[in-house]
Design a protein around this motif. Structure first.
Motif, PDB file in Angstrom:
ATOM      1  N   ALA A  47       0.918  -1.229  -0.023  1.00  0.00           N
ATOM      2  CA  ALA A  47      -0.167  -0.167  -0.052  1.00  0.00           C
ATOM      3  C   ALA A  47       0.809   1.349  -0.096  1.00  0.00           C
ATOM      4  O   ALA A  47       0.346   2.260  -0.775  1.00  0.00           O
ATOM      5  N   ALA A  48       1.960   1.070   0.766  1.00  0.00           N
ATOM      6  CA  ALA A  48       2.933   2.196   0.908  1.00  0.00           C
ATOM      7  C   ALA A  48       3.652   2.662  -0.486  1.00  0.00           C
ATOM      8  O   ALA A  48       3.499   3.548  -1.148  1.00  0.00           O
ATOM      9  N   GLU A  49       3.923   1.357  -1.052  1.00  0.00           N
ATOM     10  CA  GLU A  49       4.827   1.598  -2.542  1.00  0.00           C
ATOM     11  C   GLU A  49       3.621   1.974  -3.558  1.00  0.00           C
ATOM     12  O   GLU A  49       3.990   3.029  -4.385  1.00  0.00           O
ATOM     13  N   LYS A  50       2.319   1.631  -3.327  1.00  0.00           N
ATOM     14  CA  LYS A  50       1.496   2.215  -4.352  1.00  0.00           C
ATOM     15  C   LYS A  50       1.179   3.669  -4.191  1.00  0.00           C
ATOM     16  O   LYS A  50       1.102   4.535  -5.039  1.00  0.00           O
ATOM     17  N   LYS A  51       1.061   4.226  -3.040  1.00  0.00           N
ATOM     18  CA  LYS A  51       0.770   5.570  -2.743  1.00  0.00           C
ATOM     19  C   LYS A  51       2.089   6.366  -3.077  1.00  0.00           C
ATOM     20  O   LYS A  51       1.874   7.461  -3.548  1.00  0.00           O
ATOM     21  N   ASN A  52       3.232   6.043  -2.979  1.00  0.00           N
ATOM     22  CA  ASN A  52       4.303   6.757  -3.286  1.00  0.00           C
ATOM     23  C   ASN A  52       4.975   6.550  -4.506  1.00  0.00           C
ATOM     24  O   ASN A  52       5.882   7.668  -4.744  1.00  0.00           O
ATOM     25  N   VAL A  53       4.430   5.629  -5.217  1.00  0.00           N
ATOM     26  CA  VAL A  53       5.186   5.431  -6.747  1.00  0.00           C
ATOM     27  C   VAL A  53       5.035   6.948  -7.172  1.00  0.00           C
ATOM     28  O   VAL A  53       6.119   7.364  -8.370  1.00  0.00           O
ATOM     29  N   HIS A  85       5.428   9.765  -6.102  1.00  0.00           N
ATOM     30  CA  HIS A  85       6.240  10.765  -5.815  1.00  0.00           C
ATOM     31  C   HIS A  85       7.635  10.466  -5.803  1.00  0.00           C
ATOM     32  O   HIS A  85       8.615  11.382  -6.422  1.00  0.00           O
ATOM     33  N   TYR A  86       8.042   9.112  -5.700  1.00  0.00           N
ATOM     34  CA  TYR A  86       9.215   8.555  -5.853  1.00  0.00           C
ATOM     35  C   TYR A  86       9.837   8.018  -6.952  1.00  0.00           C
ATOM     36  O   TYR A  86      10.963   7.921  -7.505  1.00  0.00           O
ATOM     37  N   GLY A  87       8.918   7.721  -7.739  1.00  0.00           N
ATOM     38  CA  GLY A  87       9.095   6.890  -9.160  1.00  0.00           C
ATOM     39  C   GLY A  87       9.318   5.538  -8.790  1.00  0.00           C
ATOM     40  O   GLY A  87       9.197   4.856  -7.452  1.00  0.00           O
ATOM     41  N   PHE A  88       9.818   4.751  -9.906  1.00  0.00           N
ATOM     42  CA  PHE A  88       9.922   3.347  -9.615  1.00  0.00           C
ATOM     43  C   PHE A  88      11.577   3.105  -9.217  1.00  0.00           C
ATOM     44  O   PHE A  88      12.412   3.648  -9.745  1.00  0.00           O
ATOM     45  N   GLY A  89      11.746   2.022  -8.539  1.00  0.00           N
ATOM     46  CA  GLY A  89      13.358   1.481  -8.249  1.00  0.00           C
ATOM     47  C   GLY A  89      13.421   1.439  -6.937  1.00  0.00           C
ATOM     48  O   GLY A  89      12.501   1.450  -6.006  1.00  0.00           O
ATOM     49  N   VAL A  90      14.751   1.273  -6.394  1.00  0.00           N
ATOM     50  CA  VAL A  90      15.305   1.066  -5.131  1.00  0.00           C
ATOM     51  C   VAL A  90      14.914   2.195  -4.485  1.00  0.00           C
ATOM     52  O   VAL A  90      14.743   1.677  -3.036  1.00  0.00           O
ATOM     53  N   LYS A  91      15.199   3.441  -4.502  1.00  0.00           N
ATOM     54  CA  LYS A  91      15.026   4.351  -3.613  1.00  0.00           C
ATOM     55  C   LYS A  91      13.504   4.489  -3.068  1.00  0.00           C
ATOM     56  O   LYS A  91      13.496   4.557  -1.826  1.00  0.00           O
ATOM     57  N   GLY A  92      12.508   4.541  -3.929  1.00  0.00           N
ATOM     58  CA  GLY A  92      10.981   4.469  -3.547  1.00  0.00           C
ATOM     59  C   GLY A  92      11.046   3.282  -2.523  1.00  0.00           C
ATOM     60  O   GLY A  92       9.998   3.459  -1.936  1.00  0.00           O
ATOM     61  N   PHE A  93      11.340   2.159  -3.142  1.00  0.00           N
ATOM     62  CA  PHE A  93      11.121   1.035  -2.188  1.00  0.00           C
ATOM     63  C   PHE A  93      11.714   0.943  -0.722  1.00  0.00           C
ATOM     64  O   PHE A  93      10.872   0.935   0.005  1.00  0.00           O
ATOM     65  N   VAL A  94      13.037   1.688  -0.693  1.00  0.00           N
ATOM     66  CA  VAL A  94      13.544   1.735   0.785  1.00  0.00           C
ATOM     67  C   VAL A  94      12.876   2.772   1.618  1.00  0.00           C
ATOM     68  O   VAL A  94      12.460   2.537   2.649  1.00  0.00           O
ATOM     69  N   LEU A  95      12.258   3.830   1.103  1.00  0.00           N
ATOM     70  CA  LEU A  95      11.458   4.816   1.531  1.00  0.00           C
ATOM     71  C   LEU A  95      10.318   4.323   2.029  1.00  0.00           C
ATOM     72  O   LEU A  95       9.578   4.540   3.017  1.00  0.00           O
ATOM     73  N   SER A  96       9.565   3.524   1.101  1.00  0.00           N
ATOM     74  CA  SER A  96       8.172   2.672   1.580  1.00  0.00           C
ATOM     75  C   SER A  96       8.495   2.053   2.573  1.00  0.00           C
ATOM     76  O   SER A  96       7.600   1.821   3.541  1.00  0.00           O
ATOM     77  N   MET A  97       9.513   1.121   2.782  1.00  0.00           N
ATOM     78  CA  MET A  97      10.076   0.315   3.834  1.00  0.00           C
ATOM     79  C   MET A  97      10.073   1.121   5.285  1.00  0.00           C
ATOM     80  O   MET A  97       9.439   0.634   6.217  1.00  0.00           O
ATOM     81  N   ILE A  98      10.726   2.206   5.191  1.00  0.00           N
ATOM     82  CA  ILE A  98      10.931   2.737   6.418  1.00  0.00           C
ATOM     83  C   ILE A  98       9.738   3.525   6.893  1.00  0.00           C
ATOM     84  O   ILE A  98       9.302   3.598   7.977  1.00  0.00           O
ATOM     85  N   GLU A  99       8.797   4.049   5.833  1.00  0.00           N
ATOM     86  CA  GLU A  99       7.591   4.632   6.258  1.00  0.00           C
ATOM     87  C   GLU A  99       6.676   3.454   6.943  1.00  0.00           C
ATOM     88  O   GLU A  99       5.888   3.660   8.010  1.00  0.00           O
ATOM     89  N   THR A 100       6.615   2.487   6.342  1.00  0.00           N
ATOM     90  CA  THR A 100       5.753   1.206   6.892  1.00  0.00           C
ATOM     91  C   THR A 100       6.357   0.669   8.197  1.00  0.00           C
ATOM     92  O   THR A 100       5.622   0.803   9.182  1.00  0.00           O
ATOM     93  N   ALA A 101       7.817   1.001   8.372  1.00  0.00           N
ATOM     94  CA  ALA A 101       8.108   0.442   9.707  1.00  0.00           C
ATOM     95  C   ALA A 101       7.814   1.479  10.846  1.00  0.00           C
ATOM     96  O   ALA A 101       7.392   1.121  11.764  1.00  0.00           O
ATOM     97  N   ILE A 102       7.837   2.626  10.249  1.00  0.00           N
ATOM     98  CA  ILE A 102       7.594   3.703  11.383  1.00  0.00           C
ATOM     99  C   ILE A 102       5.997   3.677  11.656  1.00  0.00           C
ATOM    100  O   ILE A 102       5.615   3.813  12.927  1.00  0.00           O
ATOM    101  N   GLU A 103       5.035   3.361  10.697  1.00  0.00           N
ATOM    102  CA  GLU A 103       3.697   3.187  11.008  1.00  0.00           C
ATOM    103  C   GLU A 103       3.321   1.910  11.881  1.00  0.00           C
ATOM    104  O   GLU A 103       2.613   2.196  12.763  1.00  0.00           O
TER     105      GLU A 103
END
Length: 230
Positions: free
Chosen positions: A47-53, A55-73
């Motif tokens: 869900a975070a990746e779908k929301k963030n793509v 903003h961050y685009g496709f690839g590793v950077k967006g994936f990592v930011l989505s993991m960090i956001e999910t971990a915080i939540e």
């Protein structure tokens, strides 16, 4: 019209990619096992990746930011700093994995080079895609390299307009959503080469009614398909 231009997707069409992300997701689940069940965590991350793509685009950077956001939540903002550090490290690892070509990739590219105008059309982090292409050893076989932020019918139309026109072009890839459907909408052929693992956000229904749609089980079948269409 005879096909004169063949576009190739890169990740999971010419070389393995998604399985490295899946391995990272397994590590992500282990790191947060005390806070969330694996299945629930996977749903939250997607869900975070779908929301963030967007903003961050496709690839590793967006994936990592989505993991960090999910971990915080999922930890109610109590995620340990060491977990954030490990997530950043796993992202760095994703940017250094050695390239492993898909079966038949090198042979098919070699067979098509010189007979057709070859264009690599891929999306994702610019530096990472450039790195993977350089390590693949395939770069010199392409007449054009297009690293784009997304794959839409307009983007395909613009690319193929520079390479002989969409009506004479074909796009080959593992994603129905990104490689096949928008290419057909642009007027080109769309050839689906299924991969063992496909990211959930790349799933779509096959356009079976489209005259310019084909599915082949592996890249090995592409040269004979091209012969039958040209």
């Amino acid at each position: 019209m005879s096909i004169t231009t063949v576009g190739f997707d890169a990740d999971d069409t010419l070389w393995h990619n998604e399985r490295h992300f899946r391995m990272t997701e397994e590590r992500f689940a282990d790191l947060l096992a005390d806070y969330a069940e694996k299945e629930h965590l996977a749903e939250r991350l997607l869900a975070a990746e779908k929301k963030n793509v967007g903003h961050y685009g496709f690839g590793v950077k967006g994936f990592v930011l989505s993991m960090i956001e999910t971990a915080i939540e999922v930890t109610d903002e109590r995620v340990p700093a060491r977990v954030i550090r490990e997530l950043i490290d796993t992202g760095r690892d994703l940017l250094t994995y050695p390239i492993e070509l898909m079966p038949g990739a090198a042979e098919v590219i070699a067979a098509c080079a010189g007979r057709y105008e070859l264009v690599l059309i891929t999306k994702g982090d610019l530096l990472d895609q450039e790195r993977k292409l350089a390590q693949s050893g395939l770069g010199e076989s392409f007449d054009g390299i297009e690293i784009v932020s997304d794959k839409t019918s307009k983007i395909y139309a613009d690319i193929f307009a520079r390479h002989g026109g969409a009506q004479r072009s074909m796009m080959v890839g593992n994603s129905l959503k990104s490689d096949v459907i928008p290419a057909i909408q642009a007027g080109a052929w769309g050839i689906h080469v299924p991969s063992d693992i496909t990211w959930a956000l790349e799933h779509a229904d096959a356009p079976e009614s489209e005259a310019r749609f084909r599915t082949i089980p592996t890249l090995h079948e592409l040269p004979s398909l091209l012969e039958s269409l040209t």
